[in-house]
Design a protein around this motif. Structure first.
Motif, PDB file in Angstrom:
ATOM      1  N   GLY D 121     -11.011   1.976  15.355  1.00 34.95           N
ATOM      2  CA  GLY D 121     -11.596   1.833  14.021  1.00 34.95           C
ATOM      3  C   GLY D 121     -10.556   2.016  12.922  1.00 34.95           C
ATOM      4  N   GLY D 202     -16.566  20.783   6.163  1.00 33.05           N
ATOM      5  CA  GLY D 202     -17.619  19.890   6.663  1.00 33.05           C
ATOM      6  C   GLY D 202     -17.085  18.500   6.968  1.00 33.05           C
ATOM      7  N   LEU D 203     -16.090  18.051   6.208  1.00 31.69           N
ATOM      8  CA  LEU D 203     -15.506  16.742   6.484  1.00 31.69           C
ATOM      9  C   LEU D 203     -14.627  16.815   7.730  1.00 31.69           C
ATOM     10  N   HIS D 206     -11.704  10.846   7.284  1.00 36.52           N
ATOM     11  CA  HIS D 206     -12.348   9.654   6.748  1.00 36.52           C
ATOM     12  C   HIS D 206     -11.359   8.934   5.832  1.00 36.52           C
ATOM     13  N   HIS D 222     -13.522   4.035   7.255  1.00 32.29           N
ATOM     14  CA  HIS D 222     -13.545   4.514   8.629  1.00 32.29           C
ATOM     15  C   HIS D 222     -13.857   5.997   8.635  1.00 32.29           C
ATOM     16  N   ASP D 223     -14.780   6.392   9.507  1.00 35.39           N
ATOM     17  CA  ASP D 223     -15.137   7.797   9.676  1.00 35.39           C
ATOM     18  C   ASP D 223     -14.800   8.212  11.093  1.00 35.39           C
ATOM     19  N   SER D 224     -14.019   9.274  11.220  1.00 37.39           N
ATOM     20  CA  SER D 224     -13.668   9.774  12.538  1.00 37.39           C
ATOM     21  C   SER D 224     -14.215  11.181  12.668  1.00 37.39           C
ATOM     22  N   TYR D 225     -15.073  11.393  13.669  1.00 36.43           N
ATOM     23  CA  TYR D 225     -15.745  12.681  13.801  1.00 36.43           C
ATOM     24  C   TYR D 225     -15.220  13.502  14.966  1.00 36.43           C
ATOM     25  N   ASP D 226     -14.615  12.848  15.956  1.00 32.28           N
ATOM     26  CA  ASP D 226     -14.387  13.538  17.216  1.00 32.28           C
ATOM     27  C   ASP D 226     -13.287  12.816  17.985  1.00 32.28           C
ATOM     28  N   VAL D 228     -13.140  12.214  20.921  1.00 38.26           N
ATOM     29  CA  VAL D 228     -13.700  11.313  21.931  1.00 38.26           C
ATOM     30  C   VAL D 228     -13.558   9.856  21.466  1.00 38.26           C
ATOM     31  N   SER D 229     -13.457   9.662  20.142  1.00 40.25           N
ATOM     32  CA  SER D 229     -13.343   8.298  19.612  1.00 40.25           C
ATOM     33  C   SER D 229     -12.046   7.621  20.060  1.00 40.25           C
TER      34      SER D 229
END
Lengths: 255, 255, 255, 255
Positions: D121, D202-203, D206, D222-226, D228-229
């Protein structure tokens, strides 16, 4: 019973938009319009005046004023003296003048509104942001405007930041060892939080307040596309001042 | 003086997160923990209990309860009887039970909180949306969740819609001659406005209320990433109930 | 050397905006304008024509056409016959007509463009979305328009969905046991993914494609505020067709 | 036929996540795992090694490497020598080393990938932004990260800006008479455009690139949370290198 409205400064952009708004609302009647630059005698049957003195004793409820800073005070004074509740979008009042006019309005038992900003959405954003800051002290402001705008941050962003500061427990945000590898990356600092100004063609006037906390975020955004958006605030002002007995400064006091 | 806290259900996910939160706040003291499944006698020096009756006469200020629906009522009743102000995240109360517990709290002059939702951000979103709906009756809700979620719309979206409806002047939105070329495109209808549910991998729990008016827009969005976000609400609950003399249902009453 | 441009349909909204655009670009020269409704003989020194036949043998490079569907084919045919490379925004061509015109352009070794959409941003969004769909098969489309729009989803959303489908491995999104508690909440289904249509006053024309995958998200959004945005596409078309030897259908083929 | 995979550095965070990913994909077989810190002899039937030399002559197709910078070069060299196509997420290669390894891969007719970033992403965002910048030279970058992040702007934002610069016609954005009333409001300058860094609890990670032009806007986020992505990128790398005959640097070359 419909509210009778006089519009001062009806040849200007805001004034003429207000004329349209009043005409389209069946609860309002356009009683008279005033503008020193007017040459016509009437507009769609509504009498046109060029000097405010000609309206002494005229029968109307509300005086909407979108004129010029140099006459704003005397116009508002005249309105109150003649029992027209003023709704004023003209700027340039000193604190002393606002105090005087408020006192006069109370004496006359007339409502009134002087508002630097008629955008209800912008005011709600400020109020919500201030309220959220009580619980979420970590926040940043991003304001986005067209690329012809000269000043950064915008006046609205500064006002929003000031209001937030009154409700937010003061703290320094960001990492202790934060480092700007490129100057300005972290934006402007205001009381420990940051303000960012974006300028691009195509944009009009937008503002976003982003709050962050452990595991969550809250974002409030206002988009302003057109001056027609101010008319909802003017309309609200007209309908509220006739119910009140004291002039207020700022539309937020009528929400 | 720090507030002494008992945590019931400390072996569960929410309970153990609450233990952590209490330990990290210097204004709170973890006085005791309770769980029928506990086998240890103490945790970091804090006494462990397996039956609530063993806490009769114990000295503490607040009873945090993350247990199970079937014991929620008797637990809360027990807490009030023993002068522990309850902060309850367990669900399953009937309206009658809430009424009983409220009456008991007033008799005991004890504050208390039963909350189906401890996410302050989610509650602020609902309150702000309800307030904005007074001035902006045109709105749509978009809620976005991970793609394992079964129900659509989300419970939070329905609650948000219900609250908005109480403050919004009822009107039918959209074009009179609106036509769905593909069924469902315009979302679910609720009192004349629309709710849309997005489901995608990677998402957690997000909700957005978009208001539109002539020339402007206002958007309020809440993003929830982690259950740790609920702890700010539990923390607030603990600090508020000790100042009050009546149990309330819903965290919004303490904001 | 500047490119000499004829604008057909210069009295219409698009045509007159195109006149403005050509005048402001120093690399373009407005050579002639055409409109059956024109009454003037020249505009700022530029000759005005009311019948296309009068332009036979005229010296110009490009024929910009914003006329009417019923004359679009014969106008484009005329342009090619007279060695003007056509840039056509008028709609209403049949596939056969496009084939004919393409063949004629190749015979004449002339570039040309027939475009149903001149918004470069909208076309980039479609292309990016199609490309992203190869790697992120889970996506939803949200399109947002003003509340006078009759049809939902928008034509652009349907085209975007169709293009995505050509690049996306077909799969059914969402939970297997998904359940709509309110009909329409999950939007319209298209090849296993969903389309949501938002309609609010204040909005103009906006589209967002949201992709989700384990631990990440990708969002592409286009905002269209004003028809002036189409002019960048017309400008690009003019400058590209003079370099080419074949007419194409769709601005995407010139990007 | 499934692809046989060795994972080097399987005790680390990325390595163990990769083990999980390979096991869950029926087109891949976990053939062996390697880590100097391993003490077990096998994991779920997969042989465990502590020295790479023990894998000489082992039968496998791909060598996934999440080890340490100081061994990255020799590991990759070893992989190629033993006919394992390398997929390397370890950093610390010099340009000379990459050149050497590329030459060796061509000699061996083996595909290979060294990637500083496996987030598909994030890479798509960069590519789309670079492509859009050809048509929309006015843009700003907003990157948003958690508030423990030390540096601003983020490395990804700088890389995105550099890539954009290669495709964007250089121009100075904003009003000619632009004035910062508060230092830093307009963000960091890079080749005439601006970068803003937001830091909030919290962010996660991104990034947003906003393009503006007359009457329109285009936004890519693009948002990256983890972490695992990253596995989708590793998975893609494994499946692509077995089809190729040359090592590449950067996942973008396999998209």
């Amino acid at each position: 019973m419909p509210i009778k409205v006089i519009i001062a400064g009806f040849k200007g952009k805001m004034g003429s938009t207000a004329v349209q708004m009043v005409k389209e609302d069946k609860d309002l009647i356009l009683a008279a319009v005033l503008d020193p630059f007017a040459t016509e005698e009437s507009v769609d049957g509504v009498p046109v005046f060029t000097k405010k003195e000609e309206l002494t004793g005229f029968e109307a409820d509300v005086w909407v004023d979108f004129t010029a800073p140099k006459v704003a005070y005397e116009n508002t004074f005249f309105a109150l003296e003649n029992s027209f509740a003023p709704v004023v979008g003209t700027t340039g009042f000193t604190p002393d003048q606002i105090e005087d006019l408020t006192a006069l309005s109370m004496e006359k038992k007339l409502g009134g509104l002087i508002a630097p900003n008629f955008a209800i959405g912008a005011i709600l954003l400020m109020q919500f942001a201030a309220q959220a800051a009580k619980y979420f002290p970590n926040l940043e402001i991003i304001e986005l405007h067209h690329d012809k705008k000269k000043d950064a941050p915008s006046g609205t962003a500064v006002k929003t930041a000031e209001l937030i500061s009154q409700f937010r427990e003061n703290c320094q945000q960001g990492a202790m060892d934060e480092e700007e590898l490129m100057a300005g990356a972290r934006g402007a600092e205001f009381d420990g939080f940051r303000i960012h100004s974006v300028r691009l063609p195509g944009l009009v006037a937008h503002q976003e307040v982003i709050f962050g906390a452990q595991g969550e975020g809250l974002t409030i955004r206002h988009d302003s596309y057109d001056r027609v958006s101010f008319m909802a605030g003017v309309n609200l002002g007209i309908k509220e001042v006739v119910k009140r007995e004291k002039l207020v400064y700022g539309l937020e006091h009528l929400l």
